[in-house]
Motif scaffolding. Structure first.
Motif, short mmCIF file in Angstrom:
data_model
loop_
_atom_site.label_atom_id
_atom_site.label_comp_id
_atom_site.label_asym_id
_atom_site.label_seq_id
_atom_site.Cartn_x
_atom_site.Cartn_y
_atom_site.Cartn_z
N GLY A 466 0.73 -1.32 -0.03
CA GLY A 466 -0.07 -0.06 -0.04
C GLY A 466 0.76 1.39 -0.16
O GLY A 466 0.56 2.43 -0.84
N PRO A 467 1.99 1.44 1.00
CA PRO A 467 2.64 2.52 0.86
C PRO A 467 3.27 2.95 -0.21
O PRO A 467 3.35 4.05 -0.74
CB PRO A 467 3.82 2.40 2.15
CG PRO A 467 2.88 1.47 2.96
CD PRO A 467 2.11 0.68 1.98
N GLU A 468 3.81 1.85 -0.91
CA GLU A 468 4.49 1.88 -2.38
C GLU A 468 3.51 2.52 -3.35
O GLU A 468 3.82 3.47 -3.94
CB GLU A 468 5.11 0.27 -2.61
CG GLU A 468 5.48 0.45 -4.16
CD GLU A 468 5.79 -1.31 -4.19
OE1 GLU A 468 6.78 -1.78 -3.77
OE2 GLU A 468 4.91 -1.84 -5.18
N ALA A 469 2.34 1.72 -3.38
CA ALA A 469 1.49 2.43 -4.36
C ALA A 469 0.98 3.75 -4.30
O ALA A 469 0.55 4.71 -5.04
CB ALA A 469 0.06 1.44 -4.25
N ASN A 470 0.93 4.30 -2.82
CA ASN A 470 0.48 5.77 -2.37
C ASN A 470 1.74 6.60 -3.22
O ASN A 470 1.33 7.49 -3.48
CB ASN A 470 0.18 5.74 -1.22
CG ASN A 470 -0.21 7.16 -0.71
OD1 ASN A 470 -1.36 7.45 -1.00
ND2 ASN A 470 0.44 7.77 0.15
N ILE A 471 2.90 6.16 -2.79
CA ILE A 471 4.10 7.10 -3.13
C ILE A 471 4.05 7.30 -4.76
O ILE A 471 4.20 8.25 -5.29
CB ILE A 471 5.31 6.43 -2.68
CG1 ILE A 471 5.51 6.66 -1.04
CG2 ILE A 471 6.78 7.19 -3.30
CD1 ILE A 471 6.66 5.72 -0.70
N ILE A 472 3.72 5.88 -5.34
CA ILE A 472 3.73 6.40 -6.94
C ILE A 472 2.55 7.21 -7.22
O ILE A 472 2.69 8.11 -8.25
CB ILE A 472 3.75 4.68 -7.53
CG1 ILE A 472 4.79 3.92 -7.14
CG2 ILE A 472 3.42 4.96 -8.99
CD1 ILE A 472 4.80 2.42 -7.66
N LEU A 473 1.52 6.94 -6.73
CA LEU A 473 0.48 8.04 -7.07
C LEU A 473 0.58 9.41 -6.80
O LEU A 473 0.08 10.38 -7.63
CB LEU A 473 -0.67 7.35 -5.90
CG LEU A 473 -2.37 8.08 -6.04
CD1 LEU A 473 -2.67 8.20 -7.71
CD2 LEU A 473 -3.39 7.64 -5.31
N GLN A 474 1.11 9.54 -5.54
CA GLN A 474 1.52 11.26 -5.28
C GLN A 474 2.47 11.76 -6.32
O GLN A 474 2.44 12.89 -6.46
CB GLN A 474 1.78 11.13 -3.89
CG GLN A 474 0.69 10.74 -2.78
CD GLN A 474 -0.61 11.39 -2.93
OE1 GLN A 474 -0.39 12.62 -3.26
NE2 GLN A 474 -1.77 10.65 -2.80
N THR A 475 3.33 10.82 -6.72
CA THR A 475 4.59 11.56 -7.60
C THR A 475 4.15 11.51 -9.11
O THR A 475 4.93 12.11 -9.80
CB THR A 475 5.84 10.61 -7.32
OG1 THR A 475 5.41 9.31 -7.51
CG2 THR A 475 6.34 10.92 -5.87
N ASP A 476 2.85 11.07 -9.33
CA ASP A 476 2.46 10.84 -10.96
C ASP A 476 1.89 12.19 -11.09
O ASP A 476 0.67 12.70 -10.68
CB ASP A 476 1.53 9.83 -10.87
CG ASP A 476 1.35 9.57 -12.65
OD1 ASP A 476 1.69 10.38 -13.29
OD2 ASP A 476 0.68 8.39 -12.87
N GLU A 477 2.65 13.18 -11.95
CA GLU A 477 2.61 14.54 -12.33
C GLU A 477 1.23 14.38 -13.42
O GLU A 477 0.69 15.49 -13.69
CB GLU A 477 3.57 15.15 -13.05
CG GLU A 477 4.80 15.27 -11.90
CD GLU A 477 6.09 15.97 -12.26
OE1 GLU A 477 6.03 16.39 -13.70
OE2 GLU A 477 6.92 16.22 -11.52
N GLN A 478 1.02 13.36 -14.09
CA GLN A 478 -0.09 13.30 -14.99
C GLN A 478 -1.31 13.51 -14.30
O GLN A 478 -2.29 13.86 -14.91
CB GLN A 478 0.11 12.16 -15.93
CG GLN A 478 -0.92 11.82 -16.86
CD GLN A 478 -0.79 10.47 -17.83
OE1 GLN A 478 0.26 10.14 -17.92
NE2 GLN A 478 -1.98 10.15 -18.47
N LEU A 479 -1.45 13.16 -13.37
CA LEU A 479 -2.75 13.05 -12.21
C LEU A 479 -2.90 14.38 -11.73
O LEU A 479 -2.17 14.88 -11.36
CB LEU A 479 -3.14 11.75 -11.50
CG LEU A 479 -2.80 10.32 -12.14
CD1 LEU A 479 -2.82 9.33 -10.88
CD2 LEU A 479 -3.99 10.13 -13.01
N THR A 480 -4.31 14.94 -11.93
CA THR A 480 -4.68 16.03 -11.16
C THR A 480 -4.79 15.64 -9.73
O THR A 480 -4.99 14.48 -9.20
CB THR A 480 -6.05 16.73 -11.55
OG1 THR A 480 -7.23 15.87 -11.35
CG2 THR A 480 -5.87 16.96 -13.34
N LYS A 481 -5.03 16.51 -8.78
CA LYS A 481 -5.38 16.37 -7.48
C LYS A 481 -6.74 15.62 -7.27
O LYS A 481 -6.73 14.69 -6.31
CB LYS A 481 -5.60 17.82 -6.67
CG LYS A 481 -5.43 17.60 -5.23
CD LYS A 481 -5.66 18.93 -4.66
CE LYS A 481 -5.84 18.79 -3.19
NZ LYS A 481 -6.08 20.29 -2.45
#
Length: 609
Positions: A466-481
């Motif tokens: 879970g923490p690994e997926a969350n880090i990738i999610l938060q650092t992905d600049e393609q996605l809006t807030k």
């Protein structure tokens, strides 16, 4: 097959009895039911010859050719039963009674007592005729009620005993009685009429009403009261007197035809009519149990105590029941090996195998166990099976866990490499990560035979990542807030769904375990109920034989005018009938027997309330 007899019980200079180790080891190796035929009688009356003929041999038990008694103690010869497959014939040749060299009538009494206690057929061997002198030499019968007790003093009888004695029960377990009259030269006639050998015996055992000769009646009355089955054989001289001392070496053609014919009839009767030795209560005895009985009785007599039937049965039952638990547990452990080799397996497969194999184990236990008071040993078996089964459940879980973790490790190994290479740390990396992760999870779920921890291990794995997926999610600049918030909710939902799958997996497992255990207990209840009914029937049949014997004796007493004795016998019959009725309804036995609550969910095992 024993090539020759061995000494079973010997007495030392202090009058103590000992079971010989060699004989005990032979009996320990006999698991078949045993038919035990003992011969007793005055020394030098040809007892050993009859035993040799029953063994199908000309020699074996020592015959001797002088006035000195050859047999000391009790000697044993075990052979496969000549006419009944699956049974062993145990022949016991006893030390001759009345040996002048011995000078110890007490020893004679105990030898006679041991022969009665151990045998299913007792052969009394005498010479000449069945006259008063011959009967009085069998006075050891009158001492049996002093030398044998039926009930332990600490276990009062269920039935009030009017006379204060236990005589009324002796007939239920005493062996069949065969009187062999050797060197018989008279005609079988009474009052000028031909009679059978059995009628001759009954004539010799008739009571007389003259109160001045009470000693005349005492031995006869005891024989009639205690032995439910009586048979007589008469034998002419086997050969000329000058050849008697060479009897052991004579061939059949050297023996008198009448003697050979009588011997043949005797052997046929013993082979056909002698029953398997049973304990009080009707339980059939095998070789090992016979050896244990001999040990119990010899030790009791040597300690200065009187053998007690109830105590001996309880002691033997404890030994046999413990052995039954151990054998049944071996059956269970051996039977479960096949499914253990396949771990991990499904709950259904494991419970089904447990159900089948534990049923076999219970069957093995019921075959050997008897007189399991308060179901002590049945409970012990269930507890041992329960402990072992719980260990297997845990082993199966661990095997499932290991397999699932290895599978996930293999499936996600390429993803771990991509993660380390930073492939998911760029724009659009989260979508790629989710695609790869979901594909691997789908492969994991499609993999067969993962066992009982499949969903639990997957839940643990997803939580760890879970923490690994969350880090990738938060650092992905393609996605809006807003998109990131939606994905976070999606991750939480996925975790919740997986948690529910794990809980459902546990619920199904618990239900299957409980259902399987209920079925197993029902099967076990049926097995034990059948065994109980069988034991109850054995005990009732035992008492029925005693009642029939006493009824026959009562009729004879009334015919001869012994009204008072017949009335006393009637009281004994009433007590036997009460004893039979005291068994009660079979259902009462099962009131608390199967209140077994399996508590597998909490891991506490099987609880007996």
């Amino acid at each position: 097959m024993m090539s020759a007899p061995v000494c079973l019980i010997e007495s030392d200079q202090n009058g103590k009895f000992h079971v010989r180790k060699e004989a005990k080891e032979i009996l320990d190796g006999i698991n078949e039911p045993v038919v035990v035929v003992s011969v007793v009688g005055l020394y030098r009356t040809g007892k050993s010859y009859l035993m040799n003929r029953l063994a199908g041999q000309q020699s074996g038990f020592a015959l001797g050719n002088t006035i000195e008694s050859k047999t000391k103690g009790i000697w044993m010869w075990c052979i496969p039963h000549p006419s009944k497959a699956g049974q062993t014939l145990v022949l016991l040749d006893t030390e001759g009674l009345g040996d002048v060299d011995k000078g110890d009538s007490k020893n004679d009494g105990w030898i006679f007592c041991l022969a009665v206690l151990l045998s299913s057929t007792l052969v009394y061997n005498s010479r000449g005729t069945i006259d008063n002198d011959a009967v009085q030499k069998l006075q050891y019968v009158t001492e049996l009620t002093e030398q044998i007790k039926i009930k332990s003093p600490s276990s009062p009888s269920k039935v009030a005993d009017v006379t204060g004695k236990e005589d009324y029960e002796f007939v239920c377990f005493f062996p069949s009685f065969v009187w062999c009259v050797r060197d018989f030269i008279l005609e079988l006639e009474i009052a000028g009429e031909q009679v059978t050998e059995d009628e001759y015996l009954e004539f010799g055992l008739n009571l007389k009403k003259d109160c001045k000769i009470s000693n005349y009646n005492e031995t006869r009355e005891c024989i009639r009261k205690y032995f439910p089955s009586r048979k007589c054989f008469v034998f002419s001289f086997p050969t000329l007197p000058k050849s008697m001392k060479h009897l052991e070496s004579l061939k059949e053609q050297d023996l008198m035809p009448d003697f050979l014919e009588a011997t043949g009839h005797f052997c046929e009767y013993i082979f056909e009519k002698s029953a398997v030795k049973t304990l009080k209560g009707g339980h059939r005895v095998n070789g090992k149990m016979l050896g244990d009985l001999a040990q119990i009785y010899a030790d009791t007599i040597s300690s200065g105590n009187v053998p007690c039937l109830d105590n001996a049965v309880v002691a033997l039952a404890n030994q046999e029941n413990q052995a039954a638990v151990e054998e049944a547990l071996k059956v269970y452990k051996s039977g479960m090996k096949e499914v253990v080799m396949k771990f991990p397996v499904s709950v259904t497969d494991l419970t089904q195998e447990h159900q089948n194999v534990s049923s076999q184990a219970t069957s093995e236990f019921t075959k050997r166990s008897f007189k399991d008071e308060n179901d002590e040993y049945l409970k012990k078996l269930e507890e041992e099976i329960g402990k072992y089964y719980l260990n297997l459940l845990e082993e199966n879980k661990m095997a499932s866990e290991r397999k699932c973790k290895e599978l996930l490790k293999d499936l996600f190994s390429s993803m771990s490499e991509r993660l380390n290479n930073g492939e998911y740390s760029r724009c659009g990396g989260y979508a790629a990560y989710c695609r790869d992760r979901d594909a691997n999870i789908e492969k994991y779920q499609s993999e067969p035979n993962k066992g009982v921890r499949a969903e639990a291990v997957l839940n643990e794995f997803i939580n760890e990542r879970g923490p690994e997926a969350n880090i990738i999610l938060q650092t992905d600049e393609q996605l809006t807030k807003r998109e990131k918030e939606i994905q976070e909710e999606r991750e939480k939902k996925t975790l919740m769904e997986q948690k529910l799958k794990e809980e459902e997996e546990k619920r199904i497992e618990s239900e299957l375990l409980l259902e399987a255990e209920k079925k197993r207990q029902e099967e076990m209840k049926i097995q034990i109920e059948e065994k109980f009914k069988k034991e109850m029937k054995q005990q009732q049949d035992e008492i029925k034989r005693g009642l029939e014997s006493k009824l026959k004796e009562q009729e004879e007493l009334l015919k001869k005018g012994f009204k008072e004795k017949a009335e006393l016998l009637g009281k004994e019959m009433n007590k036997l009938q009460e004893e039979q009725n005291s068994f009660g309804v079979v259902g009462k036995f099962f009131g608390n027997l199967f209140d077994i609550v399996p508590n597998l969910v909490t891991g506490k095992g099987f609880i007996w309330r």
